[in-house]
Design an enzyme around this catalytic site. Sequence first.
Site, PDB file in Angstrom:
ATOM      1  N   GLU A 173     -37.751 -37.938  12.275  1.00 59.48           N
ATOM      2  CA  GLU A 173     -36.514 -37.141  12.462  1.00 59.48           C
ATOM      3  C   GLU A 173     -36.549 -36.302  13.740  1.00 59.48           C
ATOM      4  O   GLU A 173     -36.324 -35.074  13.682  1.00 59.48           O
ATOM      5  CB  GLU A 173     -36.272 -36.253  11.228  1.00 59.48           C
ATOM      6  CG  GLU A 173     -36.002 -37.059   9.977  1.00 59.48           C
ATOM      7  CD  GLU A 173     -35.487 -36.266   8.798  1.00 59.48           C
ATOM      8  OE1 GLU A 173     -35.516 -35.018   8.830  1.00 59.48           O
ATOM      9  OE2 GLU A 173     -35.047 -36.905   7.819  1.00 59.48           O
ATOM     10  N   GLU A 302     -36.238 -42.931   4.325  1.00 54.28           N
ATOM     11  CA  GLU A 302     -36.065 -41.781   3.419  1.00 54.28           C
ATOM     12  C   GLU A 302     -34.684 -41.906   2.798  1.00 54.28           C
ATOM     13  O   GLU A 302     -33.680 -41.861   3.525  1.00 54.28           O
ATOM     14  CB  GLU A 302     -36.192 -40.444   4.156  1.00 54.28           C
ATOM     15  CG  GLU A 302     -37.608 -40.110   4.547  1.00 54.28           C
ATOM     16  CD  GLU A 302     -37.775 -38.692   5.099  1.00 54.28           C
ATOM     17  OE1 GLU A 302     -37.085 -37.772   4.611  1.00 54.28           O
ATOM     18  OE2 GLU A 302     -38.586 -38.538   6.026  1.00 54.28           O
TER      19      GLU A 302
END
Length: 507
Positions: A173, A302
Amino acid sequence: MSKTKIFADKNLKIGAIDQNIYGSFLEHLGRAVYEGIYEPGHPAADKDGFREDVIALIRELGVPLVRYPGGNFVSGYDWKDGIGKKSERKARLDLAWASVEPNEFGTDEFMKWCKKAGIEPMLAVNMGTGTPKDALELFEYVNHPSGTYYSDLRRKNASEKPYGVKYWCIGNEMDGPWQICGLDADSYGKKALQTMRMLRWADAKKADEEGAVKFVVCGSCHAQMPTYPEWDRVVLEHTYEETNYISMHQYYQYKPSSKDPLEDFLGSAHNMSEFIDTVRSTINYVRAKNRSSHKVYISFDEWNIWSQDAPRTEPNWVKAPHILEDQYTFRDMLVFGGMLNALLNHADVVKAACLAQLVNVIAPIMTKKGGGAIRQTTFYPFRYASRYGRGETVRSITTSGTFGSMYGDAKLIDEAVTHNPETREVCVFLCNYSQKAEPVELELRSFGDLSCKEHIVIANNDLDACNTFEHPDSVLPEQREPVPVIGGSTAEVTLAPMSWTFLRFSY
Ligand code: AHR
């Protein structure tokens, strides 16, 4: 009551289902590692401190691959803190989760645990505080046979043989402002490219070569990011020829304060599908721009339901705090089932996915320190999908009605149809988002003479029902009578209001 008709044909394949879409994720976060998979002294722990009761549940869940060690944690993690003699390892501040990382469990312990649990590891390298050199040194420690400083250190510490880790996430991320040393797309794209080149040279194989390691670059961390989808385009333009996957992450949440809380939540899987379609288009755009024959896939590494508004109850700066311990409701399970369908219905492009996470932290399995382990509501649809959603997904056409949500109109009856030519089975996964019982006709003519082998339903009158340590069986799958198959090809089923259904046919 009008009937929904769903038509599926074995010749209309979406794509082969990669077993890695049933992967999961284990981060140094809360009690995922400590008190989750690792608890020395626990009655069910082996001599290495690995909880065998938890491993048994992970096997039952059917997880083939686990991403580790983060997550946000990895962007501040020095992997060298987690190797060597345990008595000499140092505790460190974990800035991502305001916790103390004792480093009692590190790379070697994870590799040993994977071997015991029968799991393929997916390692993430630190692209926050970490450099390409740190990533290369980890790669050398993990994958180089011998004769160099780090490979010989591994041989001394833990394993004569290299671990042969195939899947490598190049950071986590990196577009998130919360990420330790996050970057803009251009800087991350350049850093990821340089890192992957070094690891490829160490691997001594080309991106598409048989046996080569596989890389995942960071895509947008969710579809509501202001930088999405531009981030994905820029990162791919830098890295397309070296990477094998681009990551996607997405969590959904039930928000009682939203305009139409239930409809908005139930629309989540529809939004997830559109998100995948956009990232697929971005991959195709860059591929065309590069005139490339190299294929890049999606690693949806995720995904889950996560109530991000939950208050933090533990003090900061402790080891293994009780954080992100979401209790999953029956309502969550319904949305979760739709998310699984979205992954299956994009089997041609989603070739890896990780349910985030695996134990205690936004997880299907919860443990008690010194005590037992339970299955959350979401455990069950995942278990059926991973056990039977194998082979290939076939295209399905439906007459389902729709409902309005903040993400646009979504199907009232969400479906995925899989075909496993090896076992000669056809499986249908259905989420009924309607408050009424819904009759469904499944037209499966092309498969030949079908008979129903299994009919499983998860239904409950209470949308807030949860499985807890006191009541671990509040939400369970129920075996129902096999459904009739008229003429060997048309199955009829009535879906309970707000329910998840699994049907398995053989021919
Ligand atoms: O899974 C919890 C967190 O969610 C991960 O650490 C991070 O990557 C994401 O924001």
